[in-house]
Scaffold this motif. Sequence first.
Motif, mmCIF file in Angstrom:
data_model
loop_
_atom_site.group_PDB
_atom_site.id
_atom_site.type_symbol
_atom_site.label_atom_id
_atom_site.label_comp_id
_atom_site.label_asym_id
_atom_site.label_seq_id
_atom_site.Cartn_x
_atom_site.Cartn_y
_atom_site.Cartn_z
ATOM 1 N N ALA A 278 0.834 -1.210 0.000
ATOM 2 C CA ALA A 278 0.000 0.000 0.000
ATOM 3 C C ALA A 278 0.862 1.251 0.000
ATOM 4 C CB ALA A 278 -0.937 -0.012 1.206
ATOM 5 N N ALA A 279 1.940 1.235 0.776
ATOM 6 C CA ALA A 279 2.832 2.402 0.824
ATOM 7 C C ALA A 279 3.508 2.632 -0.524
ATOM 8 C CB ALA A 279 3.875 2.211 1.915
ATOM 9 N N LEU A 280 4.029 1.562 -1.106
ATOM 10 C CA LEU A 280 4.734 1.699 -2.385
ATOM 11 C C LEU A 280 3.790 2.188 -3.478
ATOM 12 C CD1 LEU A 280 6.853 -1.596 -2.318
ATOM 13 C CD2 LEU A 280 7.624 0.712 -1.742
ATOM 14 N N ARG A 281 2.617 1.609 -3.526
ATOM 15 C CA ARG A 281 1.671 1.906 -4.610
ATOM 16 C C ARG A 281 0.952 3.241 -4.404
ATOM 17 N NH1 ARG A 281 -1.453 -2.162 -3.635
ATOM 18 N NH2 ARG A 281 -2.852 -0.896 -2.355
ATOM 19 N N ASP A 282 0.377 3.423 -3.226
ATOM 20 C CA ASP A 282 -0.520 4.567 -2.995
ATOM 21 C C ASP A 282 0.177 5.781 -2.402
ATOM 22 O OD1 ASP A 282 -2.537 2.881 -3.884
ATOM 23 O OD2 ASP A 282 -3.012 2.169 -1.859
ATOM 24 N N ASP A 283 1.200 5.566 -1.598
ATOM 25 C CA ASP A 283 1.868 6.690 -0.934
ATOM 26 C C ASP A 283 3.063 7.211 -1.727
ATOM 27 O OD1 ASP A 283 0.030 6.101 1.035
ATOM 28 O OD2 ASP A 283 1.474 5.109 2.347
ATOM 29 N N LEU A 284 3.796 6.290 -2.342
ATOM 30 C CA LEU A 284 5.036 6.670 -3.023
ATOM 31 C C LEU A 284 4.920 6.618 -4.539
ATOM 32 C CD1 LEU A 284 7.552 4.763 -0.691
ATOM 33 C CD2 LEU A 284 6.908 7.188 -0.619
ATOM 34 N N GLY A 285 3.830 6.121 -5.055
ATOM 35 C CA GLY A 285 3.617 6.102 -6.501
ATOM 36 C C GLY A 285 4.555 5.196 -7.258
ATOM 37 N N LEU A 286 5.046 4.133 -6.600
ATOM 38 C CA LEU A 286 5.953 3.197 -7.266
ATOM 39 C C LEU A 286 5.171 2.028 -7.835
ATOM 40 C CD1 LEU A 286 8.861 3.121 -4.636
ATOM 41 C CD2 LEU A 286 8.814 4.324 -6.832
ATOM 42 N N ARG A 287 5.649 1.505 -8.953
ATOM 43 C CA ARG A 287 5.005 0.374 -9.590
ATOM 44 C C ARG A 287 5.669 -0.926 -9.123
ATOM 45 N NH1 ARG A 287 6.384 0.548 -14.679
ATOM 46 N NH2 ARG A 287 7.745 2.373 -14.461
ATOM 47 N N VAL A 288 4.842 -1.808 -8.572
ATOM 48 C CA VAL A 288 5.308 -3.121 -8.119
ATOM 49 C C VAL A 288 4.790 -4.155 -9.125
ATOM 50 C CG1 VAL A 288 5.224 -4.817 -6.259
ATOM 51 C CG2 VAL A 288 5.179 -2.362 -5.700
ATOM 52 N N PRO A 289 5.665 -4.954 -9.723
ATOM 53 C CA PRO A 289 7.089 -5.135 -9.415
ATOM 54 C C PRO A 289 8.031 -4.403 -10.373
ATOM 55 C CG PRO A 289 6.373 -6.949 -10.766
ATOM 56 C CD PRO A 289 5.181 -6.031 -10.625
ATOM 57 N N GLU A 290 7.511 -3.609 -11.308
ATOM 58 C CA GLU A 290 8.381 -3.032 -12.342
ATOM 59 C C GLU A 290 9.510 -2.195 -11.749
ATOM 60 O OE1 GLU A 290 4.412 -3.921 -14.083
ATOM 61 O OE2 GLU A 290 5.116 -2.843 -12.294
ATOM 62 N N GLN A 291 9.211 -1.426 -10.693
ATOM 63 C CA GLN A 291 10.236 -0.571 -10.094
ATOM 64 C C GLN A 291 10.827 -1.157 -8.818
ATOM 65 O OE1 GLN A 291 7.488 3.004 -10.363
ATOM 66 N NE2 GLN A 291 9.451 4.016 -10.741
ATOM 67 N N ILE A 292 10.052 -1.971 -8.121
ATOM 68 C CA ILE A 292 10.538 -2.571 -6.876
ATOM 69 C C ILE A 292 9.751 -3.855 -6.619
ATOM 70 C CG2 ILE A 292 8.964 -1.201 -5.429
ATOM 71 C CD1 ILE A 292 11.337 -1.068 -3.368
ATOM 72 N N SER A 293 10.464 -4.910 -6.245
ATOM 73 C CA SER A 293 9.845 -6.212 -5.984
ATOM 74 C C SER A 293 9.656 -6.421 -4.485
ATOM 75 C CB SER A 293 10.710 -7.347 -6.553
ATOM 76 O OG SER A 293 10.666 -7.366 -7.958
ATOM 77 N N VAL A 294 8.633 -7.195 -4.134
ATOM 78 C CA VAL A 294 8.312 -7.438 -2.725
ATOM 79 C C VAL A 294 8.024 -8.926 -2.529
ATOM 80 C CG1 VAL A 294 6.721 -6.946 -0.818
ATOM 81 C CG2 VAL A 294 7.342 -5.124 -2.438
ATOM 82 N N VAL A 295 8.624 -9.493 -1.486
ATOM 83 C CA VAL A 295 8.340 -10.872 -1.077
ATOM 84 C C VAL A 295 7.858 -10.861 0.365
ATOM 85 C CG1 VAL A 295 9.277 -13.191 -0.700
ATOM 86 C CG2 VAL A 295 10.086 -11.822 -2.626
ATOM 87 N N GLY A 296 6.801 -11.608 0.640
ATOM 88 C CA GLY A 296 6.279 -11.731 1.992
ATOM 89 C C GLY A 296 6.674 -13.047 2.631
ATOM 90 N N PHE A 297 5.983 -13.388 3.721
ATOM 91 C CA PHE A 297 6.297 -14.621 4.449
ATOM 92 C C PHE A 297 5.035 -15.103 5.160
ATOM 93 C CE2 PHE A 297 10.303 -16.772 5.960
ATOM 94 C CZ PHE A 297 9.692 -17.831 6.599
ATOM 95 N N ASP A 298 4.678 -16.364 4.969
ATOM 96 C CA ASP A 298 3.583 -17.100 5.625
ATOM 97 C C ASP A 298 2.588 -17.652 4.612
ATOM 98 O OD1 ASP A 298 4.558 -16.692 8.217
ATOM 99 O OD2 ASP A 298 3.381 -14.847 8.482
ATOM 100 N N ASP A 299 2.301 -16.912 3.531
ATOM 101 C CA ASP A 299 1.249 -17.231 2.565
ATOM 102 C C ASP A 299 -0.110 -17.316 3.257
ATOM 103 O OD1 ASP A 299 0.195 -17.604 0.039
ATOM 104 O OD2 ASP A 299 0.346 -19.787 0.144
#
Length: 356
Positions: A278-299
């Motif tokens: 939410a921060a990357l997309r809505d607050d900082l205007g970054l495109r995920v994953p084109e500009q920055i990739s994110v991996v979580g944990f637990d599924d």
Amino acid sequence: MPNPTPDTPVTRPAGPVTLQQVAERAGVSSATASRALHGSSGTRIVGEELRRRVLDAARELRYVSNAPAQALARSTTTVVGVVVHDVADPYFAAIAAGAMGVAREHGLLVMLAATFRDPELELDYLGRLRAQRARAVVLAGSGFADREFTRRLAAEVDAYRADGGHVVAVGAHGIASDTVRPANRAGAALAVRHLYDLGHRSFGIVSGPRTLTTVRDRLDGARWQLRSLGLGLLPTQMIDGGFTREHARAAARTLLARAPELTAIVVLNDLMAAGVLAALRDDLGLRVPEQISVVGFDDLPFAADLNPPLTTVRLPLADIGARAMDMILTGPTVEPRTLDLDTELVVRSSTTTAPR
């Protein structure tokens, strides 16, 4: 209370002598006194010197063991306690559901308790469940990286075992108990390796409170993998996301302000990953994953429904709860058992090759 010397007159309390008074006279815990006098169904054996001190104290105070009371104390109910950190957290809900499914099949009643990550509440709940003669307790929340707390927890577990109870821990708690151990270190290393293979070399990590052993294990696994790949991790590239969505959203903004060069972020649970996205997309205007990739944990169940769907490390959460309940059903063994459960990487749309 110091032990009386041979020349010290023994003052006997008025009224019936209690086990606690014997323990104080011998200078040991009530759990140790109980094991020395009544034996134990657990795995801890009282040494000969301690046993002799307790027996001497009992003789001096003319303590008479209440056999019917001991039999009652060693009897158990069909209740199994499951102690979690937060019932609203989908991670713990999934573990509890797995435990409850097995319990239902075998006529056991699960009592769920939430500590809200307060170690004192964990001790309190364990003591209360022992007083209620619960058959067993599953400690499903993360352990606490605190030596004094671990010592007190071990003493409470010993007392529970002395009364015929059974404790199963999920993850590292620093106690001698049956344990279901998720591969937290290996899972975090898997996340880093996936991003590295996609060409990423500038990593950030959003962790949780480092007082929790789960966080330490996952952080250790990520750092180990980075070191093995010849990559460093500066303090500016790590931040505590508080294990909540909103804290992680604010943490992600701070992290990118400190280290705008990052191309990949490993988030140590999915709940925080939702806030990071939410921060990357809505607050900082970054495109995920084109500009920055994110991996979580637990599924967690919602991970596939995030925008974009989250690449994450899958833990078999329901199976963790089910296997812990299986250990309870088979009963305690002479030596504590450890069951290791593997992780796997689930690749979705939040990761791609590093930007050029």
